[in-house]
Design an enzyme around this catalytic site. Structure first.
Site, PDB file in Angstrom:
ATOM      1  N   SER A   1      26.439   3.373   0.247  1.00  0.00           N
ATOM      2  CA  SER A   1      26.716   4.308  -0.676  1.00  0.00           C
ATOM      3  C   SER A   1      25.771   4.570  -1.822  1.00  0.00           C
ATOM      4  O   SER A   1      25.832   5.480  -2.545  1.00  0.00           O
ATOM      5  CB  SER A   1      28.332   4.124  -1.268  1.00  0.00           C
ATOM      6  OG  SER A   1      28.407   2.790  -1.953  1.00  0.00           O
TER       7      SER A   1
ATOM      8  N   HIS B   1      30.785   7.332   4.519  1.00  0.00           N
ATOM      9  CA  HIS B   1      29.370   8.354   4.033  1.00  0.00           C
ATOM     10  C   HIS B   1      28.611   9.029   5.214  1.00  0.00           C
ATOM     11  O   HIS B   1      27.892   9.776   5.020  1.00  0.00           O
ATOM     12  CB  HIS B   1      28.645   7.702   3.040  1.00  0.00           C
ATOM     13  CG  HIS B   1      29.315   7.298   1.769  1.00  0.00           C
ATOM     14  ND1 HIS B   1      29.373   7.965   0.795  1.00  0.00           N
ATOM     15  CD2 HIS B   1      29.721   6.102   1.738  1.00  0.00           C
ATOM     16  CE1 HIS B   1      29.778   7.429  -0.185  1.00  0.00           C
ATOM     17  NE2 HIS B   1      30.150   6.214   0.138  1.00  0.00           N
TER      18      HIS B   1
ATOM     19  N   LYS C   1      35.565  12.512   1.215  1.00  0.00           N
ATOM     20  CA  LYS C   1      34.247  12.893   1.169  1.00  0.00           C
ATOM     21  C   LYS C   1      34.103  14.068   1.992  1.00  0.00           C
ATOM     22  O   LYS C   1      34.042  15.261   1.429  1.00  0.00           O
ATOM     23  CB  LYS C   1      33.391  11.819   1.430  1.00  0.00           C
ATOM     24  CG  LYS C   1      33.427  10.497   0.596  1.00  0.00           C
ATOM     25  CD  LYS C   1      32.577   9.193   0.720  1.00  0.00           C
ATOM     26  CE  LYS C   1      32.775   8.353  -0.167  1.00  0.00           C
ATOM     27  NZ  LYS C   1      34.009   7.694  -0.487  1.00  0.00           N
TER      28      LYS C   1
END
Length: 392
Positions: A180, A208, A240
């Site tokens: 990240s 991610h 996300k």
């Protein structure tokens, strides 16, 4: 005779907090909450809304409809009243999209990591963890009650060596897929090979990567050819690329069934709110229908990083949608982020202890919906406001 402690003034009990706060302030590490309005007028390069779906009309409508139908909250734990038909639909479609047997939705990505690691390890287990793993993985290892060995960042040889020297009966390798801070990608095929040589399971946090990496955004594990593997478990977040809230664990059906019975952050936690589940489900369907979105996010990231480097800034080489730019100090990073905000661009500001390599930086989100003009603005503002000593 036991000595009697003198009475303590109740007002002084937490005086040590002030000492710690002052030390953080001197080091430039004080954090501030900044409530944001519904609209800011800023170019958003700070959020994790990689595909720009958090405000998509279909996603918002699905969330609103679910709140009207099911209520504002799940009303209980998943094993009592907290599992709706929406939860089951999302789990089935997530599993199918990612190419695994089953999925289990948690109230957050953090809860998913804690639940998975604690339930899949425990006494008698060696957990081999990458040095740059996310804080939720670190806390999961701490709760696992086994032995944890931290190995150098993205180093399959170090993973292999740690497993070769183990004395514990079971072993588990734990890594982020896309890290990240700098957005670099773990060498998952090599790490999986090292784990298999020594009979270890592999847990990959793809928070991610889902929606960004791989064909159609199916994630880093699928991109590495490991989707559906019997010895691989994936954790992820819905907050996300899917623009919602919550987390999930994906993998073999027997592992998911085991988590339902043993994962404390699942059993004893209120279920994810139906609105968040419906929003994530609508976003997942959009990703499935629009495979160009993940490609666009990666393209924007590469262009943004290349142009920042051309401007003399120390920008990372992105593997997904995260681009970071190093700053010379924690305070310089704070000041730089504030200067960008004053110029209309919101960026993330990462400082120790949030960064495992101790380097402060700005962290930029290369969203799929960024326009060429917005990319121009971002590069211009970051270059103009950079601290004098920030260039390579």
């Amino acid at each position: 005779m036991t000595a009697t402690r003198p009475p303590v003034d109740p007002a002084s009990v937490f005086d040590w907090v002030d000492v710690r706060s002052a030390a953080r302030a001197r080091a430039g590490l004080t954090r501030r909450l900044r409530p944001r309005p519904a609209t800011t007028g800023l170019l958003d390069l700070a959020s994790n809304d990689y595909l720009g779906l958090a405000r998509h009309p279909l996603v918002c409508a699905a969330a609103a409809d679910a709140a009207q139908r099911w209520g504002a909250g799940a009303t209980g734990s998943r094993l009592v009243t907290g599992t709706t038909e929406l939860h089951a639909d999302l789990e089935a479609e997530l599993a199918a999209f990612c190419g695994v047997e089953a999925a289990l939705v948690f109230s957050s990505g953090w809860a998913a990591n804690l639940g998975a690691l604690a339930a899949l390890s425990g006494p008698g287990t060696l957990v081999v963890a990458d040095a740059f793993n996310h804080a939720s993985l670190i806390d999961g290892c701490r709760l696992a009650r086994g032995e944890t060995e931290v190995v150098p960042h993205v180093d399959p040889a170090a993973v292999r060596a740690a497993l070769a020297g183990r004395t514990r009966r079971r072993a588990l390798v734990v890594t982020d897929a896309v890290f990240s801070v700098d957005g670099d990608l773990a060498p998952l095929p090599e790490i999986a090979a090292a784990a298999r040589e020594h009979g270890a399971g592999l847990v990959v946090d793809d928070a991610h990567g889902l929606g960004v990496v791989g064909e159609g955004g199916r994630g880093s594990v699928a991109d590495a050819g490991l989707a559906g593997a019997p010895d691989v478990v994936v954790t992820t977040t819905l907050s996300k690329s899917l623009g919602s809230q919550g987390g999930a664990v994906l993998g073999p059906r027997r592992v998911i069934d085991h988590l339902v019975d043993t994962a404390r952050s699942f059993i004893f936690d209120t279920g994810l709110a139906p609105a968040a589940v419906a929003g994530a489900l609508a976003a997942l369907r959009l990703v499935r229908e629009r495979p160009e979105l993940p490609d666009r996010a990666r393209t924007v990231a590469r262009e943004l990083a290349a142009r920042l480097r051309s401007a003399g800034l120390d920008a990372s080489e992105p593997s997904a949608a995260v681009v970071s730019v190093r700053a010379p100090s924690p305070q310089a990073a704070v000041d730089w982020a504030a200067a960008c905000r004053a110029e209309g661009v919101a960026v993330g500001c990462f400082r120790p202890p949030s960064v495992p390599d101790r380097f402060s930086r700005l962290r930029l989100t290369a969203r799929a919906d960024l326009t060429p003009a917005e990319i121009d603005l971002a590069v211009d503002v970051l270059a103009r406001t950079a601290p004098p000593t920030v260039t390579r």
